[in-house]
Scaffold this active site. Structure first.
Site, PDB file in Angstrom:
ATOM      1  N   TRP A   1     -13.087   6.717  -2.214  1.00  0.00           N
ATOM      2  CA  TRP A   1     -13.596   5.397  -1.801  1.00  0.00           C
ATOM      3  C   TRP A   1     -15.034   5.480  -1.342  1.00  0.00           C
ATOM      4  CZ3 TRP A   1     -11.392   1.699  -4.089  1.00  0.00           C
ATOM      5  CH2 TRP A   1     -10.035   1.777  -4.404  1.00  0.00           C
TER       6      TRP A   1
ATOM      7  N   ASP B   1     -15.947   1.662   6.377  1.00  0.00           N
ATOM      8  CA  ASP B   1     -14.835   1.110   5.602  1.00  0.00           C
ATOM      9  C   ASP B   1     -13.555   1.567   6.298  1.00  0.00           C
ATOM     10  OD1 ASP B   1     -12.797   0.572   3.839  1.00  0.00           O
ATOM     11  OD2 ASP B   1     -13.703   1.573   2.118  1.00  0.00           O
TER      12      ASP B   1
ATOM     13  N   LYS C   1      -3.199  -3.175   3.717  1.00  0.00           N
ATOM     14  CA  LYS C   1      -2.541  -1.947   4.156  1.00  0.00           C
ATOM     15  C   LYS C   1      -1.945  -2.145   5.545  1.00  0.00           C
ATOM     16  CE  LYS C   1      -5.949  -0.043   1.232  1.00  0.00           C
ATOM     17  NZ  LYS C   1      -5.127   0.491   0.171  1.00  0.00           N
TER      18      LYS C   1
HETATM   19  C1  PLP Z   1     -10.504   3.074   1.918  1.00  0.00           C
HETATM   20  C2  PLP Z   1     -10.497   2.030   0.853  1.00  0.00           C
HETATM   21  N1  PLP Z   1     -11.626   1.368   0.574  1.00  0.00           N
HETATM   22  C3  PLP Z   1     -11.669   0.417  -0.372  1.00  0.00           C
HETATM   23  C4  PLP Z   1     -10.559   0.077  -1.106  1.00  0.00           C
HETATM   24  C5  PLP Z   1     -10.645  -1.001  -2.139  1.00  0.00           C
HETATM   25  O1  PLP Z   1     -10.065  -2.126  -1.602  1.00  0.00           O
HETATM   26  P1  PLP Z   1      -9.878  -3.508  -2.403  1.00  0.00           P
HETATM   27  O2  PLP Z   1      -8.852  -3.245  -3.450  1.00  0.00           O
HETATM   28  O3  PLP Z   1      -9.426  -4.434  -1.319  1.00  0.00           O
HETATM   29  O4  PLP Z   1     -11.186  -3.889  -2.970  1.00  0.00           O
HETATM   30  C6  PLP Z   1      -9.348   0.730  -0.848  1.00  0.00           C
HETATM   31  C7  PLP Z   1      -8.135   0.379  -1.621  1.00  0.00           C
HETATM   32  O5  PLP Z   1      -7.138   1.036  -1.632  1.00  0.00           O
HETATM   33  C8  PLP Z   1      -9.324   1.736   0.144  1.00  0.00           C
HETATM   34  O6  PLP Z   1      -8.196   2.396   0.412  1.00  0.00           O
END
Ligand code: PLP
Length: 392
Positions: A131, A204, A228
């Site tokens: 991520w 994040d 989550k």
């Molecule tokens: C730490 C993290 N950041 C970003 C995301 C992406 O999130 P989204 O699908 O809400 O764009 C995720 C998705 O699993 C994630 O676990």
């Protein structure tokens, strides 16, 4: 959530025969399977029950909350209460705005540079895995990204010691991923930029927000996709310090401007009302159950139970360094990868769902978000012990 994860999790969600976990008496037998999905993930059963009860008639309005205007007085109550509850739970100072947005955490990967570069052309990013890399790739489109540290050489099983980070004096902000959902790597401390005011810390927290208390005032901006620990997919929470908004890149889409969104109370366009409503119920559930300190204790207990099961066995392994093991997402591999499918099939029959690891790391992953109970983790660890005995 990637396509592969969605596919795997959709697959494991069919034809399940839930069983009462061992160690519980039949009167309290669990009716639904235990869900360890990485996201969208388990929601508190109590919240689902309330949503069920209120589905056709929200608080005597005669309508589902899904059917009412986001600008009406019914939804207005949810907006006010959820804002107040989040501020209370996280002790968010008055000089921070709370935004309830769409677009997922992925939109934040571009909204953050659009808003926080503020005329600067450089940003610091810590690379701790999948991520972080996504956030970095997006920021690279808008500025020069300085990777202050990377866990790549260790296959993202460690967080490089902060003493070794190559921080910039002239970065617009410092970004890190508080919990890498796929690799199971979590920061257990709040890192620092070279200047807390001028180089705000951005994080994040998609997969560990609300899992424990932390000091919001150390951050310039915090964002998280809800699906989550907070609620259903479709909602994204942003908490941003007042002085950092109002300098958005003039080419940014209007809906990417934090100031515009804040001025319109997250109602610049139609918000994801049902997800917001459920998130509001989750916040109330958290408050009712003792807030973040209480949930943090439970989360610690759950993670300890699973890690000790893995570590005490020669059959399972978790590759992450002890000091940065995630309390939320615990990946593990089996001694013999040929047994992966058997493990997942048997787990499903035992009412344990969502355990397939991400394709980037393989193996298994158990996500132990707030709504996953101690009972669920006990059922998982007892299944794992039994499986290892039979197949070891
Ligand atoms: C730490 C993290 N950041 C970003 C995301 C992406 O999130 P989204 O699908 O809400 O764009 C995720 C998705 O699993 C994630 O676990």
């Amino acid at each position: 959530m990637t396509k592969a994860e969605t596919k795997a999790e959709t697959k494991t969600n069919t034809q399940v025969t839930p069983q009462a976990p061992s160690g519980t008496d039949s009167s309290s037998a669990h009716k639904r399977p235990f869900n360890f999905s990485a996201g969208p993930a388990a929601l508190p059963e109590e919240v689902l029950e309330i949503a069920k009860e209120e589905m056709l008639d929200w608080h005597g309005s005669g309508m589902s909350i899904m059917e009412v205007s986001h600008r009406g007085k019914e939804f207005g109550q949810i907006v006010e209460q959820s804002q107040a509850d989040l501020r209370d739970l996280l002790n968010i100072p008055a000089n921070y705005k709370i935004l309830f947005l769409q677009g997922g955490a992925t939109s934040q990967f571009s909204m953050v540079p659009f808003n926080l570069l503020r005329g600067n052309n450089k940003a610091d990013y810590v690379n701790t895995g999948f991520w972080s890399e996504r956030a970095i790739a997006e920021a690279n489109k808008y500025c020069q990204v300085n990777i202050v540290a990377s866990g790549e050489s260790g296959k993202f099983t460690t967080i490089p010691n902060s003493d070794s980070w190559q921080l910039s004096k002239d970065a617009a902000y410092l970004h890190y991923t508080a919990n890498e959902t796929i690799h199971g790597v979590e920061f257990h401390y709040i890192p620092q930029s070279l200047d807390a005011k001028e180089i705000p810390l951005v994080t994040d927290m998609s997969s560990n927000m609300l899992s424990r208390p932390f000091d919001v005032s150390k951050f310039g901006l915090i964002y998280a996709g809800a699906q989550k620990n907070i609620g259903p997919a479709g909602l994204t929470i942003v908490i941003v310090r007042d002085d950092l908004i109002g300098q958005v890149d003039s080419k940014a889409p209007t809906l990417f401007d934090y100031q515009y969104l804040a001025k319109n109370d997250s109602m610049a366009n139609t918000p994801p009302t049902y997800s917001w409503y459920i998130a509001g119920l989750v916040l109330q559930w958290l408050k009712k159950n003792g807030g973040l300190s209480a949930i943090a204790e439970t989360n610690k207990k759950k993670a300890e139970l699973l890690y000790s099961t893995i570590d005490q066995s020669e059959f399972y392994q978790n590759p992450v360094a002890q000091d940065c093991r995630s309390l939320m997402n615990i990946p593990f591999i089996l001694k013999d990868a040929a047994l992966d499918k058997v493990f997942l099939d048997e787990a499903k029959k035992a009412g344990l769902l969502g355990l397939a690891g991400h394709r980037a790391v393989g193996g298994m992953r158990a996500s132990l978000y707030n709504a996953v109970t101690v009972e669920a983790v006990q059922a998982l660890t007892s299944f794992m012990g039994d499986f290892a005995r039979r197949h070891g």
